[in-house]
Design a protein around this motif. Structure first.
Motif, PDB file in Angstrom:
ATOM      1  N   SER A  26      14.785 -19.472   4.701  1.00 52.05           N
ATOM      2  CA  SER A  26      15.233 -20.863   4.550  1.00 52.05           C
ATOM      3  C   SER A  26      16.529 -20.887   3.755  1.00 52.05           C
ATOM      4  O   SER A  26      16.742 -20.022   2.912  1.00 52.05           O
ATOM      5  N   PRO A  27      17.348 -21.887   3.996  1.00 49.12           N
ATOM      6  CA  PRO A  27      18.614 -21.930   3.251  1.00 49.12           C
ATOM      7  C   PRO A  27      18.373 -22.165   1.756  1.00 49.12           C
ATOM      8  O   PRO A  27      17.363 -22.771   1.381  1.00 49.12           O
ATOM      9  N   ILE A  28      19.286 -21.677   0.945  1.00 44.96           N
ATOM     10  CA  ILE A  28      19.204 -21.923  -0.495  1.00 44.96           C
ATOM     11  C   ILE A  28      19.534 -23.392  -0.730  1.00 44.96           C
ATOM     12  O   ILE A  28      20.478 -23.928  -0.150  1.00 44.96           O
ATOM     13  N   MET A  29      18.719 -24.033  -1.560  1.00 47.25           N
ATOM     14  CA  MET A  29      18.901 -25.462  -1.794  1.00 47.25           C
ATOM     15  C   MET A  29      19.545 -25.703  -3.152  1.00 47.25           C
ATOM     16  O   MET A  29      19.633 -24.809  -3.984  1.00 47.25           O
ATOM     17  N   LYS A  30      19.923 -26.950  -3.350  1.00 43.57           N
ATOM     18  CA  LYS A  30      20.540 -27.309  -4.617  1.00 43.57           C
ATOM     19  C   LYS A  30      20.142 -28.748  -4.911  1.00 43.57           C
ATOM     20  O   LYS A  30      20.049 -29.562  -3.994  1.00 43.57           O
ATOM     21  N   GLU A  31      19.901 -29.024  -6.185  1.00 41.29           N
ATOM     22  CA  GLU A  31      19.565 -30.402  -6.511  1.00 41.29           C
ATOM     23  C   GLU A  31      20.842 -31.106  -6.942  1.00 41.29           C
ATOM     24  O   GLU A  31      21.556 -30.638  -7.818  1.00 41.29           O
ATOM     25  N   ASP A  32      21.116 -32.207  -6.285  1.00 38.73           N
ATOM     26  CA  ASP A  32      22.354 -32.922  -6.527  1.00 38.73           C
ATOM     27  C   ASP A  32      21.976 -34.372  -6.806  1.00 38.73           C
ATOM     28  O   ASP A  32      21.521 -35.074  -5.907  1.00 38.73           O
ATOM     29  N   LYS A  83       5.715 -13.714  -0.325  1.00 47.90           N
ATOM     30  CA  LYS A  83       5.949 -14.500  -1.541  1.00 47.90           C
ATOM     31  C   LYS A  83       7.297 -15.218  -1.507  1.00 47.90           C
ATOM     32  O   LYS A  83       7.807 -15.675  -2.522  1.00 47.90           O
ATOM     33  N   MET A  84       7.866 -15.294  -0.314  1.00 45.54           N
ATOM     34  CA  MET A  84       9.127 -16.042  -0.193  1.00 45.54           C
ATOM     35  C   MET A  84       8.821 -17.492   0.107  1.00 45.54           C
ATOM     36  O   MET A  84       7.909 -17.790   0.887  1.00 45.54           O
ATOM     37  N   SER A  85       9.611 -18.358  -0.483  1.00 48.54           N
ATOM     38  CA  SER A  85       9.399 -19.773  -0.257  1.00 48.54           C
ATOM     39  C   SER A  85       9.767 -20.100   1.190  1.00 48.54           C
ATOM     40  O   SER A  85      10.831 -19.714   1.672  1.00 48.54           O
ATOM     41  N   SER A  86       8.866 -20.803   1.889  1.00 45.46           N
ATOM     42  CA  SER A  86       9.196 -21.121   3.277  1.00 45.46           C
ATOM     43  C   SER A  86      10.027 -22.397   3.352  1.00 45.46           C
ATOM     44  O   SER A  86      10.466 -22.803   4.414  1.00 45.46           O
ATOM     45  N   SER A  87      10.250 -23.031   2.185  1.00 44.60           N
ATOM     46  CA  SER A  87      11.068 -24.240   2.241  1.00 44.60           C
ATOM     47  C   SER A  87      12.431 -24.072   1.556  1.00 44.60           C
ATOM     48  O   SER A  87      13.232 -24.987   1.553  1.00 44.60           O
TER      49      SER A  87
END
Ligand code: GLU
Length: 555
Positions: A281-287, A350-354
């Motif tokens: 999954s793409p790396i996310m960021k909180e904005d 153990k990888m986040s699927s989201s």
């Protein structure tokens, strides 16, 4: 007209014997669990955080299993090429110490025996595979123009039907050999499409190492496999390359998940074993409270150059990437302080699927911890390498004063609870400039005295310290006793406790006195251990800084 004759008409001069490639690229002679995987970017620019993350994981699983990690450059879209980007990609990986076992190592250099690793050099191979399919009757030429395809798309949109070249929309699928012959004779341009045998109504089960078991509709699109420039599409190149390069695991962005059914179908069409897939999954960021993808355009930390410019140690970035990759890593690392990343058992499950949330502050904290555990000489080496590129003034000083600099970086280091001052190499100058005479001399100095403000009083304290209380040979305990004597002499309590018990008896306490000595010496109210600082600077420097201040602050 037989399929073979048709294939010869469409791809004259191409050898359809694909079995020879099985011999040129035999099964790899590796252990049963060995993972063979790759990073397969298009040469359209530089590596960004998302693809660095992918390569980091790929490198890790290959190393963990004594497998192979290689770099393949996917340049089949010749319109999108950016000059020198292969070199850029190779450098980016190298700078993050993500080493390659095989693949491209420069613009036109490669290593390994499963190449070429540049897709545009594999034209003959792809065409052989396409011709083989044509001979099998599993592919066909398509003469539709871009306008016709667009018309179909509009029609499908209008009728709310699935977009694509399939079923009754696959016009050229129904051309007779005679019609094909005629069009070719007329010089009509064509591409080659897969003749899909899939049924969209039928669901297949596929297992993804990260997303788990998925149920997806079979592919029924007659996708393009060979373009008019004679190069394959991504899908077909993926099949041919990952089969012949003996890739066991395809680790890629989850934007490819929607093509998974097609890819599995392609492998099955040839009777090849498909690789295992892990869609990241793409790396996310909180904005502003909203989660979104880390963006190359908006987020400076998405560019790998950001880490080099700041001088965040590569190992610290990797530690952070592992915390993003495996949720249990942090705890493992906490319990195994003497171990390294190489010892950690990475697990796809153990990888986040989201998608992990990228947090620069956390990265900086990890880096601070990591840097605090380095030896002074390691800090020196890292800083030297960083300043060489980013700060020539500091670089020259470090070169001239190696042992001295190491003693500076050793303050409160190499001990059980080391000081956590530096999160990156670009922090160091700002925090240690007063320890280097040349930097000190040219630095704009501002003194923010906090408790004792009276300049005359400060001058007197400094003078008495020079004349009566400073001894070069003092141990830390003696030095502190002498400072307490100084405090007492000026009417400040020797201990904070004494002061607190009888505040009316004193002007202040020992802390006020040491603060004055600290600020005049360094300009800062917070520094590492003052005794260590004084020992390293030495008598001459201490006296000279105090005397200069007194001179400059006479009424
Ligand atoms: N060239 C593809 C991309 O850059 C590669 C995807 C894959 O790893 O298969 O997205």
């Amino acid at each position: 007209m037989t399929n073979k004759e048709l294939a010869d008409l469409l791809l004259p001069g191409v050898d359809s014997d694909i079995s020879k490639y099985e011999k040129i690229y035999p099964e790899r002679n590796l252990g049963e669990k060995a993972i063979v995987t790759r990073f397969a970017p298009s040469p359209t620019g530089f590596v960004h955080m998302g693809s660095l993350f992918q390569s980091f994981i790929s490198r890790k699983v290959a190393s963990d299993t004594n497998g192979v990690f290689f770099l393949r450059i996917e340049d089949t879209d010749q319109k999108r090429l950016v000059e020198n980007s292969v070199r850029g990609i190779v450098d980016d990986l190298h700078n993050f110490e993500i080493e390659l076992d095989e693949g491209m190592i420069d613009e036109d250099k490669e290593k390994g025996s499963y190449g070429p690793y540049l897709q545009s050099k594999r034209k003959d191979i792809y065409q052989s595979f396409v011709k083989y399919l044509l001979e099998q009757g599993k592919a066909y030429p398509c003469f539709c123009s871009a306008e016709e395809i667009e018309e179909t798309r509009l029609l499908q949109e209008k009728k709310k039907q699935r977009i694509g070249y399939y079923g009754r929309f696959a016009k050229c699928r129904r051309l007779t050999p005679e019609q094909i012959q005629e069009k070719v004779a007329n010089g009509e341009p064509y591409i080659i499409r897969l003749k899909s045998h899939g049924d969209f109504e039928h669901k297949i089960k596929v297992h993804d190492l990260i997303k788990g078991t998925l149920e997806i509709p079979e592919n029924d699109l007659d996708i393009v496999i060979l373009k008019s420039d004679g190069l394959p599409t991504y899908h077909f190149a993926h099949l041919v390359d990952d089969h012949l390069m003996r890739t066991t695991h395809v680790i890629r962005g989850d934007e490819w998940l929607s093509s998974l059914a097609l890819h599995i179908q392609l492998f099955e069409t040839f009777g090849f074993q498909p690789p295992k897939y892990a869609h990241i999954s793409p790396i996310m960021k909180e904005d502003n409270g909203v989660k979104r993808k880390l963006s190359k355009r908006k987020d400076p930390e998405a560019a790998v150059s950001y880490y080099h410019e700041k001088g965040i140690p590569v190992e610290a970035v990797k530690l952070y990437l592992m915390t993003l990759a495996n949720t249990n890593f942090e705890q493992w690392y906490d319990c195994n302080k003497d171990k390294t990343l190489a010892d950690f058992p990475f697990d796809f499950k153990k990888m986040s699927s989201s998608g992990g949330l990228f947090d620069v502050e956390k990265l900086m904290n990890i880096s601070k911890n990591y840097m605090s555990r380095l030896k002074a000489s390691e800090i020196y080496d890292g800083l030297l390498a960083w300043t060489k590129v980013h700060d020539s003034e500091f670089f020259e000083i470090l070169m001239k004063q190696k042992d001295y600099a190491i003693s500076v970086f050793n303050i409160e280091r190499e001990q059980k609870k080391p000081r956590k001052d530096f999160a990156c190499y670009s922090d160091i100058k700002n925090q240690t400039w007063y320890m280097f005479e040349e930097l000190y001399d040219s630095h704009e100095k501002e003194y923010d005295f906090q408790t004792i403000q009276d300049k005359q009083e400060i001058s007197k304290i400094l003078t008495s310290y020079i004349e009566n209380h400073y001894r070069e040979e003092d141990s830390k305990e003696e030095w502190f006793e002498h400072m307490k004597d100084l405090a007492e002499e000026f009417g400040y309590a020797r201990e904070v406790k004494e002061y607190k018990e009888n505040p009316e008896k004193y002007k202040g306490h020992i802390g006020d006195i040491s603060l004055v000595l600290r600020i005049v010496l360094t300009t800062k109210s917070m520094t590492p251990d003052l005794y260590d600082i004084m020992s390293i600077l030495g008598k001459e420097t201490i006296f000279s800084r105090y005397r200069t201040w007194i001179e400059q602050n006479q009424e």
